[in-house]
Scaffold this motif. Sequence first.
Motif, PDB file in Angstrom:
ATOM      1  N   VAL A 176       8.757   2.375  10.404  1.00  0.00           N
ATOM      2  CA  VAL A 176       8.164   3.951   9.682  1.00  0.00           C
ATOM      3  C   VAL A 176       8.147   3.299   7.828  1.00  0.00           C
ATOM      4  CG1 VAL A 176       9.330   5.754   8.959  1.00  0.00           C
ATOM      5  CG2 VAL A 176      10.256   4.132  10.889  1.00  0.00           C
TER       6      VAL A 176
ATOM      7  N   GLY B  40       3.170   1.531   3.690  1.00  0.00           N
ATOM      8  CA  GLY B  40       3.913   1.005   2.426  1.00  0.00           C
ATOM      9  C   GLY B  40       2.758  -0.504   2.382  1.00  0.00           C
ATOM     10  N   PRO B  41       3.221  -1.403   1.736  1.00  0.00           N
ATOM     11  CA  PRO B  41       2.735  -2.230   1.938  1.00  0.00           C
ATOM     12  C   PRO B  41       3.688  -3.354   2.762  1.00  0.00           C
ATOM     13  CG  PRO B  41       3.119  -2.064  -0.738  1.00  0.00           C
ATOM     14  CD  PRO B  41       2.773  -0.968   0.129  1.00  0.00           C
ATOM     15  N   SER B  42       4.827  -2.963   2.321  1.00  0.00           N
ATOM     16  CA  SER B  42       5.957  -3.505   3.454  1.00  0.00           C
ATOM     17  C   SER B  42       5.714  -3.145   4.931  1.00  0.00           C
ATOM     18  CB  SER B  42       7.409  -2.684   3.464  1.00  0.00           C
ATOM     19  OG  SER B  42       7.699  -3.263   1.831  1.00  0.00           O
ATOM     20  N   GLY B  43       5.178  -2.181   5.490  1.00  0.00           N
ATOM     21  CA  GLY B  43       5.413  -1.416   6.898  1.00  0.00           C
ATOM     22  C   GLY B  43       4.049  -2.207   6.956  1.00  0.00           C
TER      23      GLY B  43
ATOM     24  N   LEU C  45       4.074   4.953  11.102  1.00  0.00           N
ATOM     25  CA  LEU C  45       4.368   5.896  11.378  1.00  0.00           C
ATOM     26  C   LEU C  45       4.400   6.561   9.447  1.00  0.00           C
ATOM     27  CD1 LEU C  45       7.101   7.462  13.881  1.00  0.00           C
ATOM     28  CD2 LEU C  45       4.242   7.113  13.863  1.00  0.00           C
TER      29      LEU C  45
ATOM     30  N   TRP D   5       1.513   4.365  -4.243  1.00  0.00           N
ATOM     31  CA  TRP D   5      -0.297   3.124  -5.285  1.00  0.00           C
ATOM     32  C   TRP D   5      -0.529   4.166  -5.083  1.00  0.00           C
ATOM     33  CZ3 TRP D   5       0.873  -0.599  -8.440  1.00  0.00           C
ATOM     34  CH2 TRP D   5       1.701  -1.495  -8.018  1.00  0.00           C
TER      35      TRP D   5
ATOM     36  N   TYR E 278       0.947   6.575 -12.359  1.00  0.00           N
ATOM     37  CA  TYR E 278      -0.683   6.955 -13.314  1.00  0.00           C
ATOM     38  C   TYR E 278      -2.141   5.791 -13.614  1.00  0.00           C
ATOM     39  CZ  TYR E 278       2.825   3.003 -14.904  1.00  0.00           C
ATOM     40  OH  TYR E 278       4.255   2.154 -14.994  1.00  0.00           O
TER      41      TYR E 278
ATOM     42  N   LEU F  51      -2.078   2.087 -14.210  1.00  0.00           N
ATOM     43  CA  LEU F  51      -0.959   0.775 -14.281  1.00  0.00           C
ATOM     44  C   LEU F  51      -1.701  -0.279 -14.015  1.00  0.00           C
ATOM     45  CD1 LEU F  51       1.909   0.369 -13.135  1.00  0.00           C
ATOM     46  CD2 LEU F  51       0.820   1.708 -10.978  1.00  0.00           C
TER      47      LEU F  51
ATOM     48  N   CYS G 181       2.551 -11.209  -5.855  1.00  0.00           N
ATOM     49  CA  CYS G 181       1.996  -9.743  -5.174  1.00  0.00           C
ATOM     50  C   CYS G 181       1.130 -10.037  -4.152  1.00  0.00           C
ATOM     51  CB  CYS G 181       1.945  -8.694  -6.459  1.00  0.00           C
ATOM     52  SG  CYS G 181       3.061  -8.673  -7.490  1.00  0.00           S
TER      53      CYS G 181
ATOM     54  N   VAL H 123       9.026  10.747   9.765  1.00  0.00           N
ATOM     55  CA  VAL H 123      10.119  10.610  10.686  1.00  0.00           C
ATOM     56  C   VAL H 123      11.670  11.542   9.540  1.00  0.00           C
ATOM     57  CG1 VAL H 123      12.308   8.799  11.317  1.00  0.00           C
ATOM     58  CG2 VAL H 123       9.341   8.443  11.356  1.00  0.00           C
TER      59      VAL H 123
ATOM     60  N   ALA I  50      10.364   0.585   6.816  1.00  0.00           N
ATOM     61  CA  ALA I  50       9.877   0.374   5.941  1.00  0.00           C
ATOM     62  C   ALA I  50       9.070   1.620   4.656  1.00  0.00           C
ATOM     63  CB  ALA I  50       7.767  -0.610   6.273  1.00  0.00           C
ATOM     64  N   THR I  51      10.287   2.408   4.707  1.00  0.00           N
ATOM     65  CA  THR I  51      10.227   3.589   3.798  1.00  0.00           C
ATOM     66  C   THR I  51      10.806   3.003   2.162  1.00  0.00           C
ATOM     67  OG1 THR I  51      12.299   4.242   4.549  1.00  0.00           O
ATOM     68  CG2 THR I  51      10.719   5.242   5.947  1.00  0.00           C
TER      69      THR I  51
ATOM     70  N   ALA J 253      11.385   5.846  -1.630  1.00  0.00           N
ATOM     71  CA  ALA J 253      10.976   6.965  -1.148  1.00  0.00           C
ATOM     72  C   ALA J 253      11.241   8.105  -1.728  1.00  0.00           C
ATOM     73  CB  ALA J 253      11.380   6.918  -0.098  1.00  0.00           C
TER      74      ALA J 253
END
Length: 431
Positions: free
Chosen positions: A38, A41-44, A61, A71, A76, A79, A88, A129, A163-164, A168
């Motif tokens: 779920v 982002g980078p984690s998912g 998802l 991002w 902004y 960034l 990173c 979800v 991975a939300t 969030a």
Amino acid sequence: MDCLREIQGKQAHDPIFIEKMNALSSRRCICVPGPLIVGAGPSGLATAACLKEKGVPSVVLERSNCIASLWQLKTYDRLRLHLPKQFCQLPLMGFPTDFPTYPTKQQFVGYLESYARKFDIEPRFNETVSRAEYDATLGFWRVKSVGINGEETEYVCRWLVVATGENAESVVPEMEGKGEFCGDIRHTSLYKSGEEFRGKRVLVVGCGNSGMEVCLDLCNYNARPSLVVRDTVHVLPREMLGRSTFGLSMWLLKWLPIRFVDRLLLIVSWLMLGDTARFGLDRPRLGPLELKNLSGKTPVLDVGTLASIKSGDIKVCPSIKRLKRHAVEFVNGKTESFDAIILATGYKSNVPSWLKEREMFSEKDGYPRRPFPNGWKGENGLYAVGFTKRGLQGTSMDANRIAQDIERCWKHEAKHRMAFTRSVLLQQSAS
Ligand SMILES: Cc1cc2nc3c(=O)[nH]c(=O)nc-3n(C[C@H](O)[C@H](O)[C@H](O)COP(=O)(O)OP(=O)(O)OC[C@H]3O[C@@H](n4cnc5c(N)ncnc54)[C@H](O)[C@@H]3O)c2cc1C
């Protein structure tokens, strides 16, 4: 296939199971053979890539219409990554060598898009979800998603990866008189640049990395920013002794105790920045690294804001008492006029709003209860990635561990899957 095998086995004997499966068949239901992730982002993405590399397929998802929505949609323009790129990068693919030490947000998003392409990750976009629950009768997670037109889909899966993210939802504080204030009040997630604030008096609430950087951006566009500093804060130079402060700290921590490294950081900061308390930025009692470890509070890495505070281009204010039509009254009794207020008040996890599970995640803050490095794994095939308060480095660690753990199980069950496939094929050829 694995899922079908289990379902078939249980169906023959269990009346409650039969009732549940009948209920499931009345709405769109998708059986996911591998893990369901779920959040894209980078984690998912990192978890999907690590799984892919081990031959485990997954479904991702995502509630928005793109990858890395934080991002792409909520940050902004000016960034850049706060930390040097080597801290990173996601697993299995480094940043392009021609990227600067601190890539811009556009470069970071470009990198994530190439990453998704390389590992062939195609999230199912516009699916939020709304509920996920472990069904002990089925032995599977049942995950409900809602599309943009309200259409519901139920996914049934053996492994669920949360991975939300830690960011969030925006945190918007209550303020007395909020309804009275005539100017614009917005969270930093809706701030793009200082262009639209030229010549305006803007109050920025919150002195973390985002609040400090937004103030600098406003200065660059000739706005007149003031910064509300309610709490103590560690401001460190982004670089010291010819190295990134973060990199230097990590290196020193290999040999020296954390308190000693903290002392060193504070001495060098004092030599480079002076006594920040003189400008209204009191330091916490604990050192920057110890504080980060204990509370997750990140020190501010200065990118030039402090110079503008020293020069008086950015004014430091105490806490807000109440808002008025065109002004703000502070707790020290002073009142000042403002045209707009920007809330750099941070973000929170949304896990408790959709995950019906009490053991692994705290209902209070939506983070895993077990502290780093043990928060990534729960019961019944539940995992968390990116909730370490350690940014993208934490994400990479989690993603690798999760993929290894699921791979073990996946390989073990592959034998059963093959036996099941063979029996289905035999049945088909016999009939
Ligand atoms: C301004 C800013 C600068 C930062 N700079 C750095 C840095 O330099 N270095 C660093 O290491 N970290 C940095 N961070 C921290 C950064 O947030 C993380 O490192 C990174 O974005 C975390 O990735 P994530 O995938 O865990 O979470 P996110 O990037 O937040 O991704 C989570 C995804 O899940 C989706 N989602 C949420 N709820 C649902 C749901 N119910 N259903 C479906 N999808 C859902 C969201 O739409 C989102 O796309 C920064 C954060 C901010 C806000």
